[in-house]
Design a protein around this motif. Sequence first.
Motif, mmCIF file in Angstrom:
data_model
loop_
_atom_site.group_PDB
_atom_site.id
_atom_site.type_symbol
_atom_site.label_atom_id
_atom_site.label_comp_id
_atom_site.label_asym_id
_atom_site.label_seq_id
_atom_site.Cartn_x
_atom_site.Cartn_y
_atom_site.Cartn_z
ATOM 1 N N PHE A 251 10.697 -3.957 -8.849
ATOM 2 C CA PHE A 251 9.460 -3.722 -8.102
ATOM 3 C C PHE A 251 9.601 -2.535 -7.157
ATOM 4 O O PHE A 251 8.675 -1.735 -6.994
ATOM 5 C CB PHE A 251 9.100 -4.993 -7.335
ATOM 6 C CG PHE A 251 7.818 -4.914 -6.562
ATOM 7 C CD1 PHE A 251 6.593 -5.038 -7.209
ATOM 8 C CD2 PHE A 251 7.822 -4.732 -5.186
ATOM 9 C CE1 PHE A 251 5.410 -4.970 -6.494
ATOM 10 C CE2 PHE A 251 6.649 -4.672 -4.467
ATOM 11 C CZ PHE A 251 5.427 -4.789 -5.130
ATOM 12 N N LEU B 215 -0.117 -8.937 -5.335
ATOM 13 C CA LEU B 215 -0.665 -9.114 -6.700
ATOM 14 C C LEU B 215 0.149 -8.321 -7.716
ATOM 15 O O LEU B 215 0.403 -8.804 -8.828
ATOM 16 C CB LEU B 215 -2.126 -8.682 -6.723
ATOM 17 C CG LEU B 215 -3.110 -9.568 -5.921
ATOM 18 C CD1 LEU B 215 -4.483 -8.924 -5.874
ATOM 19 C CD2 LEU B 215 -3.198 -10.965 -6.540
ATOM 20 N N ALA B 216 0.559 -7.120 -7.338
ATOM 21 C CA ALA B 216 1.356 -6.302 -8.254
ATOM 22 C C ALA B 216 2.698 -6.956 -8.539
ATOM 23 O O ALA B 216 3.184 -6.937 -9.686
ATOM 24 C CB ALA B 216 1.560 -4.903 -7.661
ATOM 25 N N PHE B 217 3.303 -7.554 -7.520
ATOM 26 C CA PHE B 217 4.588 -8.238 -7.711
ATOM 27 C C PHE B 217 4.422 -9.420 -8.653
ATOM 28 O O PHE B 217 5.225 -9.617 -9.588
ATOM 29 C CB PHE B 217 5.134 -8.703 -6.364
ATOM 30 C CG PHE B 217 6.541 -9.236 -6.429
ATOM 31 C CD1 PHE B 217 7.625 -8.410 -6.190
ATOM 32 C CD2 PHE B 217 6.790 -10.576 -6.743
ATOM 33 C CE1 PHE B 217 8.924 -8.905 -6.246
ATOM 34 C CE2 PHE B 217 8.072 -11.071 -6.810
ATOM 35 C CZ PHE B 217 9.141 -10.224 -6.550
ATOM 36 N N ASN C 168 2.097 -9.895 -10.908
ATOM 37 C CA ASN C 168 1.760 -9.452 -12.263
ATOM 38 C C ASN C 168 2.975 -8.890 -13.017
ATOM 39 O O ASN C 168 2.960 -8.844 -14.243
ATOM 40 C CB ASN C 168 0.671 -8.384 -12.211
ATOM 41 C CG ASN C 168 -0.675 -8.948 -11.806
ATOM 42 O OD1 ASN C 168 -0.961 -10.126 -12.034
ATOM 43 N ND2 ASN C 168 -1.518 -8.131 -11.192
ATOM 44 N N MET C 169 3.992 -8.490 -12.278
ATOM 45 C CA MET C 169 5.177 -7.932 -12.899
ATOM 46 C C MET C 169 6.050 -9.014 -13.531
ATOM 47 O O MET C 169 6.822 -8.759 -14.472
ATOM 48 C CB MET C 169 5.994 -7.175 -11.851
ATOM 49 C CG MET C 169 7.249 -6.498 -12.358
ATOM 50 S SD MET C 169 8.314 -5.963 -10.987
ATOM 51 C CE MET C 169 8.852 -7.543 -10.338
ATOM 52 N N ASN D 30 -2.671 -6.098 -2.288
ATOM 53 C CA ASN D 30 -2.511 -5.461 -3.605
ATOM 54 C C ASN D 30 -1.047 -5.462 -4.031
ATOM 55 O O ASN D 30 -0.738 -5.614 -5.218
ATOM 56 C CB ASN D 30 -3.042 -4.025 -3.558
ATOM 57 C CG ASN D 30 -4.548 -3.977 -3.414
ATOM 58 O OD1 ASN D 30 -5.260 -4.902 -3.826
ATOM 59 N ND2 ASN D 30 -5.060 -2.905 -2.836
ATOM 60 N N GLU D 31 -0.163 -5.306 -3.064
ATOM 61 C CA GLU D 31 1.259 -5.296 -3.386
ATOM 62 C C GLU D 31 1.735 -6.678 -3.847
ATOM 63 O O GLU D 31 2.550 -6.788 -4.771
ATOM 64 C CB GLU D 31 2.065 -4.840 -2.169
ATOM 65 C CG GLU D 31 1.947 -3.363 -1.846
ATOM 66 C CD GLU D 31 0.632 -2.991 -1.178
ATOM 67 O OE1 GLU D 31 0.336 -1.791 -1.077
ATOM 68 O OE2 GLU D 31 -0.108 -3.902 -0.741
ATOM 69 N N ASP E 222 8.714 1.399 -7.896
ATOM 70 C CA ASP E 222 7.356 1.929 -7.747
ATOM 71 C C ASP E 222 6.782 1.674 -6.362
ATOM 72 O O ASP E 222 5.921 2.421 -5.904
ATOM 73 C CB ASP E 222 6.427 1.303 -8.799
ATOM 74 C CG ASP E 222 6.788 1.705 -10.223
ATOM 75 O OD1 ASP E 222 7.230 2.857 -10.402
ATOM 76 O OD2 ASP E 222 6.653 0.875 -11.130
ATOM 77 N N TYR E 223 7.248 0.609 -5.690
ATOM 78 C CA TYR E 223 6.714 0.257 -4.372
ATOM 79 C C TYR E 223 7.846 0.368 -3.352
ATOM 80 O O TYR E 223 8.263 -0.610 -2.741
ATOM 81 C CB TYR E 223 6.124 -1.155 -4.406
ATOM 82 C CG TYR E 223 4.919 -1.277 -5.317
ATOM 83 C CD1 TYR E 223 3.627 -1.108 -4.823
ATOM 84 C CD2 TYR E 223 5.066 -1.540 -6.676
ATOM 85 C CE1 TYR E 223 2.523 -1.204 -5.656
ATOM 86 C CE2 TYR E 223 3.973 -1.634 -7.520
ATOM 87 C CZ TYR E 223 2.697 -1.463 -7.003
ATOM 88 O OH TYR E 223 1.606 -1.552 -7.826
#
Length: 298
Positions: free
Chosen positions: A113, A292-294, A296-297, A289-290, A116-117
């Motif tokens: 993760f 949710l991104a985690f 979804n990964m 958003n972060e 990208d973040y």
Amino acid sequence: MTLKQLEYFLEIARLGNVTRAAQSLNISQPPLSLQLKSLEDELGTPLFRRDKRHLEITPAGKLLQERAQAILALLDETTGDIHALSTEKQITLRIATIGSVNNRLLPNLISRFSRDYFYVNFRIIEGRTEHVLEHVTTGNVDFGFVREPFNMSHFRSVLIHDPALTPGQSDHFVAIAQPQFYDAYYEGDSRNTIDIDELKDKPLIIHQRYREMLLGACRKRGFNPYIICENDEIHSSLSWARAGIGIAIAPYTSAILSIDPGLVIRRLTFTAFIPWVRLVWNPFCQLSNEALAFMNMI
């Protein structure tokens, strides 16, 4: 009127002399005089009263000086704020988790993760499933990792596939102990499974969450298990097994946290339930958003 003209004007006003201002700005004097004249022509009023040695600022020049200083200061502040947003943005993801996930899964997930973040920091709270669920319920964390069983009605969740399991394989309970606790082990019995009946009269080490499950399974076979230790940490069960105290009962993906060559792991054949690991979150809490991104990964 340009920002450069304002900078030139302020330097002239500060020094009271075009020649000295040109030297300070590291430009020649004629272009600086032209810039000042162009600014006065645009505004339609003199900004300085001139004599041979000194420039005296006019009321119009004084007003422009005050406004130009404010404009350039605001520009510097805006530039700094925008730079901070683009290069110093920081977000903290708050994650509660059981120990097996924290030790085996989270490090790799966070490593992927963070590529990208890179601006995201992490706050990790480790504890038992019931404690993780409390943190999720109160909004103290963004989400958590727990192991079944638990009351799913208050949460949203998704299954987590542990890379230690082959595709399509479910997690399961295992017995972990030194070889002498398995009947006929030294007679060449190399099975990788063990039936619940074979636990009769054996000293068992269990996690308190699985007490009722084990009692029910054993009583269905006509005996009460001999529980020598009941604890609330899988690590403790594994330590007691390594010490030769008894047979630890644990989910497979927890048992492999500490593979000891002196211990034998066998799969329990009964299937009271599958001890799945789940990612859970509170449906009434707003996720970044972060976060949710985690999720979804995974």
